[in-house]
Design an enzyme around this catalytic site. Sequence first.
Site, PDB file in Angstrom:
ATOM      1  N   GLY A 217      -4.824  -0.333  -9.003  1.00 41.17           N
ATOM      2  CA  GLY A 217      -4.376  -0.541  -7.631  1.00 41.17           C
ATOM      3  C   GLY A 217      -4.869   0.510  -6.658  1.00 41.17           C
ATOM      4  N   GLU A 218      -5.088   1.717  -7.126  1.00 37.76           N
ATOM      5  CA  GLU A 218      -5.369   2.793  -6.187  1.00 37.76           C
ATOM      6  C   GLU A 218      -6.712   3.479  -6.366  1.00 37.76           C
ATOM      7  OE1 GLU A 218      -1.179   4.639  -5.113  1.00 37.76           O
ATOM      8  OE2 GLU A 218      -1.159   3.639  -7.037  1.00 37.76           O
TER       9      GLU A 218
ATOM     10  N   ILE B  28      -9.653  -4.393 -18.557  1.00 40.76           N
ATOM     11  CA  ILE B  28      -9.402  -5.115 -17.305  1.00 40.76           C
ATOM     12  C   ILE B  28      -8.712  -6.435 -17.643  1.00 40.76           C
ATOM     13  CG2 ILE B  28     -10.536  -6.225 -15.323  1.00 40.76           C
ATOM     14  CD1 ILE B  28     -10.515  -3.090 -15.284  1.00 40.76           C
TER      15      ILE B  28
ATOM     16  N   ASN C 210      -7.769  -9.064 -15.608  1.00 44.79           N
ATOM     17  CA  ASN C 210      -8.297 -10.281 -14.962  1.00 44.79           C
ATOM     18  C   ASN C 210      -9.480  -9.838 -14.111  1.00 44.79           C
ATOM     19  OD1 ASN C 210      -8.833 -12.216 -12.855  1.00 44.79           O
ATOM     20  ND2 ASN C 210      -6.859 -13.178 -13.259  1.00 44.79           N
TER      21      ASN C 210
ATOM     22  N   GLN D 236      -9.050  -6.028  -6.177  1.00 47.02           N
ATOM     23  CA  GLN D 236      -8.334  -4.780  -5.962  1.00 47.02           C
ATOM     24  C   GLN D 236      -9.305  -3.638  -5.669  1.00 47.02           C
ATOM     25  OE1 GLN D 236      -4.628  -3.638  -6.636  1.00 47.02           O
ATOM     26  NE2 GLN D 236      -4.994  -5.408  -5.376  1.00 47.02           N
TER      27      GLN D 236
ATOM     28  N   PHE E 224       0.822  -1.221   0.000  1.00 46.51           N
ATOM     29  CA  PHE E 224       0.000   0.000   0.000  1.00 46.51           C
ATOM     30  C   PHE E 224       0.849   1.261   0.000  1.00 46.51           C
ATOM     31  CE2 PHE E 224      -2.183  -3.391   2.429  1.00 46.51           C
ATOM     32  CZ  PHE E 224      -3.047  -3.778   1.425  1.00 46.51           C
TER      33      PHE E 224
HETATM   34 MO1  MOS Z   1       1.253   3.027  -3.973  1.00 44.84          MO
HETATM   35  S1  MOS Z   1       0.996   4.400  -2.454  1.00 44.84           S
HETATM   36  O1  MOS Z   1       1.870   3.999  -5.211  1.00 44.84           O
HETATM   37  O2  MOS Z   1       2.429   1.939  -3.455  1.00 44.84           O
END
Ligand code: MOS
Length: 696
Positions: free
Chosen positions: A661-662, A586, A588, A595, A236
């Site tokens: 991811g974010e 996308i 997967n 995620q 993270f």
């Molecule tokens: Mo993320 S905060 O870019 O590992």
Amino acid sequence: MISSTQQRVVGQPLNRIDGPKKVTGTAAYAFEHSLDDVTYAFPVQSTIAKGRIVSVDASAARELPGIITVLTHENAPRLKPQNNPELAVLQSNSVAYRGQFVALVVAETLEVARQAADAVVVRYEEQPHRVVLRADSSDLYKPDHVNPNYETDTASGDVEAALASAAVSIDHTYTTPAYHNNPLEPHATVARWSSDGVTLYDSTQGEHMVRDIVAKAFGLEPERVRVISPYVGGGFGSKGTPHPHVILTVMAAQVVGRPVKFALTRQHMFAVAGYRTPTNQRIRLGADHDGRLTAIAHDVVEQTATIQEFAEQTALPTRMMYAAPNRSTTHRLARLDVPVPAWMRAPGECPGMFALESAMDELAIACNFDPIELRIRNEPTVDPETGHPFSSRGLVACLREGAQRFGWQTRDPRPGRHSDGRWLIGTGVAASTYPTRRRPSTAIARVDREGRYSVLIDATDIGTGAWTVLTQIAADALDVPLERVHLEIGDTVLPRASLAGGSMGTASWGTAIVEAARKLLARLQEEHGVIPAGGLEAIGEGGENPEAKRFAMHAYGAQFAEVHVNIDTGEVRVPRLLGVFAAGRIMNAKTARSQLLGGMTMGVSMALHEESILDPRFGDYVNHDFAEYHITTNADVGTIDVSWIDEDDPYVNPMGAKGIGEIGIVGTAAAIANAVYHATGIRVRDLPITLDKLLP
Ligand code: MOS
């Protein structure tokens, strides 16, 4: 570009190929690598926030059976200078924050190391400290840039004049507390020296990055440092840069001439593994009678440490989110005697969009406009900051699709009108965004005489599904079934690749893999499809994206929340969340959903639970464990509906993937705060939304 007819496994909801190893306990995490003759390290932490060490008395510690050594600034080997003073561990007697490592004990067992660390007596000369972020402080300063390398301030037009003459305007300040990353696997490093140099098993988001920093600190050629990290239990951002324990472990292993294991405890992580800075964000919006923004201003105050600067890019999303002729953003920092803030999931966008998307909701109410309609009305045709077109921009599609799925159309906009027994019911919406980037990476693709393919790249799977997704990408790019591809990642002996961060892992690594596969297939064609006895190999380079100079590239999303607020207790429940995302293709459907679910769950956590509480007397965080640092757990999460719209973006990378991811965490907290307002008529601008803020 991989054509969609070629795509056979990309996009499919495949199970993780590392799943069986994880569930059978055979996927070895850093601390679990067993080494002969291993020793254990445990740190001594500073008990003052600022000052200097006067003396260290380790005599009692040294008498314990099983003790090997006690390292302090007096006897520690000298490190080579490098550009992060936080990593210059045990190099001086000065103390820059409470919890800083001031000594390290190495012993035959972890228990003895811990006992000995307790027995080390450190005397300090304490100086007065400043640890509390105050937005009105007179010595705030303007950093040269904000992370990773953006302008600190931006301005165009005349914001003040536009605000003064706006038909409708709002001016509010939003605050977010400090947050600590809490990956399930705490940070851990194992180091072993040999005549070849040093090998590390490290829980990291980027082996090559760790290698470079360790090599520099110890004056080694990078080739003499090997970093291995095949499985990581979450990062993270907190494992996106090495923290002092990594350097200490390598140092200790050098001194004792035996392998050393050093795992941070959960409590250590609250001082030495990074955290998200608290923020104070003033947002001013001006609009005309039609709800069109005439001015946007976002002024951020946040903190950094004295030992090392970290300038979070909190106002970044405000620069590109909505159209308005007059706009400005600023960032100011307070330099405090605190641990160094660091990366935390969606740094910048996450706290920044809490403020902006709360403010948009407040403006919608002030204009008497539907908040979705307000956002659509202010959709820019080009990036307001650069003037570049968007490579693709799916915000409106996400809002519309989300409105449909969530049942927004029947919503009565008036607050406090809907209840069920003693629970007030409200719904809220917020937008989400995250930049689409990629970084240079290299991959090797090989085929052996038997037609078995291998793909080698120093990518890192921090629990996201990279093992699986990269194998899928390779299989399609090589035009072979998934089973024929053997992937190797997580080791610096593999070709250099960018770290797992900034939602750019798949984009960066996949670009290199697709390129390596393309070259390998071309080589195979040169051989008329006959694989030579020694096999074939090709190297693929995935560089910076040249299209990034022509296009603004971002992923988008729309977050919807339903909340129930108890009239008597102020308790907030979130029975229903919906996120609709536009993040390119996308790769997967199963790992992507996980995620996004995880991000949205963290968003609930940010809205309602998480808060690192500083004790101003001592300068450290008091709620430094899972008993007191509350995070959202299963019982706090209702139904989370995650979906995405089909988006075909030919400019971002050969896979068309924008990174997921974010973005899941961005906007969730604002959607919940907006829903709480809708339920109660109470606007909470200070996270987390705890009971006390909702009761009279
Ligand atoms: Mo993320 S905060 O870019 O590992």
